[in-house]
Design a protein around this motif. Structure first.
Motif, short mmCIF file in Angstrom:
data_model
loop_
_atom_site.label_atom_id
_atom_site.label_comp_id
_atom_site.label_asym_id
_atom_site.label_seq_id
_atom_site.Cartn_x
_atom_site.Cartn_y
_atom_site.Cartn_z
N GLY A 101 0.75 -1.24 0.00
CA GLY A 101 0.00 0.00 0.00
C GLY A 101 0.78 1.29 0.00
N VAL A 102 1.80 1.41 -0.86
CA VAL A 102 2.48 2.69 -0.99
C VAL A 102 1.61 3.66 -1.80
N ILE A 103 1.79 4.94 -1.53
CA ILE A 103 1.04 5.96 -2.27
C ILE A 103 1.53 6.05 -3.70
N ALA A 104 2.85 5.95 -3.88
CA ALA A 104 3.44 6.05 -5.22
C ALA A 104 4.79 5.34 -5.21
N TYR A 105 5.22 4.95 -6.40
CA TYR A 105 6.53 4.30 -6.56
C TYR A 105 7.25 5.05 -7.68
N ILE A 106 8.32 5.76 -7.33
CA ILE A 106 9.04 6.59 -8.29
C ILE A 106 10.44 6.02 -8.48
N THR A 107 10.81 5.77 -9.73
CA THR A 107 12.14 5.25 -10.00
C THR A 107 13.10 6.40 -10.30
N LYS A 108 14.32 6.26 -9.80
CA LYS A 108 15.36 7.26 -10.04
C LYS A 108 15.97 7.05 -11.42
N PRO A 109 16.40 8.12 -12.10
CA PRO A 109 16.18 9.52 -11.73
C PRO A 109 14.78 9.96 -12.10
N PHE A 110 14.30 11.03 -11.52
CA PHE A 110 12.95 11.50 -11.80
C PHE A 110 12.95 13.02 -11.85
N LYS A 111 11.88 13.55 -12.44
CA LYS A 111 11.76 15.00 -12.57
C LYS A 111 10.87 15.57 -11.47
N PHE A 112 11.12 16.82 -11.14
CA PHE A 112 10.36 17.48 -10.09
C PHE A 112 8.87 17.52 -10.41
N ASP A 113 8.52 17.73 -11.69
CA ASP A 113 7.11 17.82 -12.06
C ASP A 113 6.34 16.58 -11.64
N ARG A 114 6.91 15.40 -11.88
CA ARG A 114 6.25 14.15 -11.51
C ARG A 114 6.06 14.09 -9.99
N TYR A 115 7.10 14.45 -9.26
CA TYR A 115 7.05 14.41 -7.80
C TYR A 115 6.01 15.39 -7.28
N ARG A 116 6.00 16.59 -7.86
CA ARG A 116 5.05 17.61 -7.42
C ARG A 116 3.60 17.16 -7.62
N PHE A 117 3.30 16.58 -8.78
CA PHE A 117 1.94 16.11 -9.05
C PHE A 117 1.51 15.05 -8.05
N ILE A 118 2.43 14.13 -7.71
CA ILE A 118 2.10 13.09 -6.76
C ILE A 118 1.81 13.67 -5.39
N LEU A 119 2.65 14.60 -4.93
CA LEU A 119 2.42 15.22 -3.63
C LEU A 119 1.14 16.05 -3.61
N GLU A 120 0.87 16.77 -4.68
CA GLU A 120 -0.35 17.59 -4.73
C GLU A 120 -1.60 16.72 -4.71
N ASN A 121 -1.58 15.61 -5.44
CA ASN A 121 -2.72 14.70 -5.43
C ASN A 121 -2.90 14.08 -4.04
N TYR A 122 -1.79 13.73 -3.42
CA TYR A 122 -1.84 13.17 -2.07
C TYR A 122 -2.42 14.18 -1.08
N ARG A 123 -2.00 15.44 -1.21
CA ARG A 123 -2.52 16.48 -0.32
C ARG A 123 -4.03 16.66 -0.49
N ARG A 124 -4.49 16.59 -1.73
CA ARG A 124 -5.93 16.71 -1.99
C ARG A 124 -6.70 15.56 -1.37
N GLN A 125 -6.13 14.37 -1.42
CA GLN A 125 -6.78 13.20 -0.80
C GLN A 125 -6.90 13.39 0.71
N LYS A 126 -5.82 13.86 1.32
CA LYS A 126 -5.85 14.10 2.76
C LYS A 126 -6.90 15.16 3.11
N GLN A 127 -7.00 16.19 2.27
CA GLN A 127 -7.97 17.24 2.50
C GLN A 127 -9.39 16.70 2.41
N THR A 128 -9.64 15.81 1.44
CA THR A 128 -10.96 15.20 1.28
C THR A 128 -11.34 14.40 2.52
N ILE A 129 -10.41 13.62 3.03
CA ILE A 129 -10.66 12.81 4.23
C ILE A 129 -10.94 13.70 5.43
#
Length: 232
Positions: A101-129
């Protein structure tokens, strides 16, 4: 109701990568890095003694590796979410981690845009709960790793949600821009079909198209997913 900042623990043994992950995390609104540790043993101690909401976890760690640490977190039934950022890309490891049950699995190397989208979606989920006592089906769908969406009328009739999901998931796993030919081969569909979906995603602003110039022949269009939030 305003939400408190999400407290993050970063577990990464490479100091340079740890600093990058810390800077990336704190660049996203709503997150603060509470602690950075270099090995699994220290991380477990912090998890047991600190108030942590989210762990950014590598797999290749001294003392206790990331997979075993994730198992210990889950065994303790702690209210902690985990995002894996690692060089490990073998299917056995990925499958084992996803089952826990991980929230996301990111392989190195990765770009900031991908990381930002994942964190923003996660934050929205927490806000909904935080805001809702009971969740609607659409809320639950948006929280799933493999989201289920209702087909909308705005989607062209010659496109299908399952194929679009396959293409999106493949693009998410790509570390570099990809051509239509490479994508069609990787997903297992014809180039003509592939181009229809690529045009659809470009039109919606969810895919970036760039020209790649080569020494011989015509330049090639290459595509990069700029938003994992695809409306299916």
């Amino acid at each position: 109701m305003s939400m408190k900042k999400i407290k993050v623990l970063i577990v990464e043994d490479d100091p340079m990568v740890a600093e990058i992950n810390k800077n990336y995390t704190e660049a996203v609104e709503g997150f603060c890095v509470s602690c950075v540790t270099k090995n699994g043993k220290d991380a477990l101690e912090k998890i047991n003694t600190m108030n942590i909401d989210l762990v950014i976890l590598d797999i290749y760690l001294p003392e206790i590796n990331g997979v075993d640490l994730l198992s210990l977190i889950r065994r303790g039934d702690k209210n902690i979410d985990v995002i894996m950022i690692t060089a490990a890309d073998d299917s056995d490891t990925v499958s084992r981690v996803l089952r826990q049950g991980v929230i996301a699995y990111i392989t190195k190397p990765f770009k900031f845009d991908r990381y930002r989208f994942i964190l923003e979606n996660y934050r929205r989920q927490k806000q909904t709960i935080l805001q809702k006592t009971n969740l609607e089906q659409s809320d639950i769908d948006n929280m799933l790793a493999v989201s289920v969406h209702n087909e909308k009328k705005v989607m062209p009739k010659n496109l299908h949600t399952q194929t679009l999901a396959m293409i999106t998931n493949y693009l998410l796993a790509c570390k570099e821009p990809i051509s239509a030919e490479e994508l069609s081969s990787g997903v297992g569909i014809s180039r003509v079909t592939c181009r229809r979906y690529l045009e659809y995603l470009v039109d919606k602003g969810q895919l970036q198209m760039d020209l790649s110039y080569i020494s011989v022949g015509r330049p090639i269009h290459r595509f990069t997913l700029v938003s994992p939030d695809i409306d299916l």
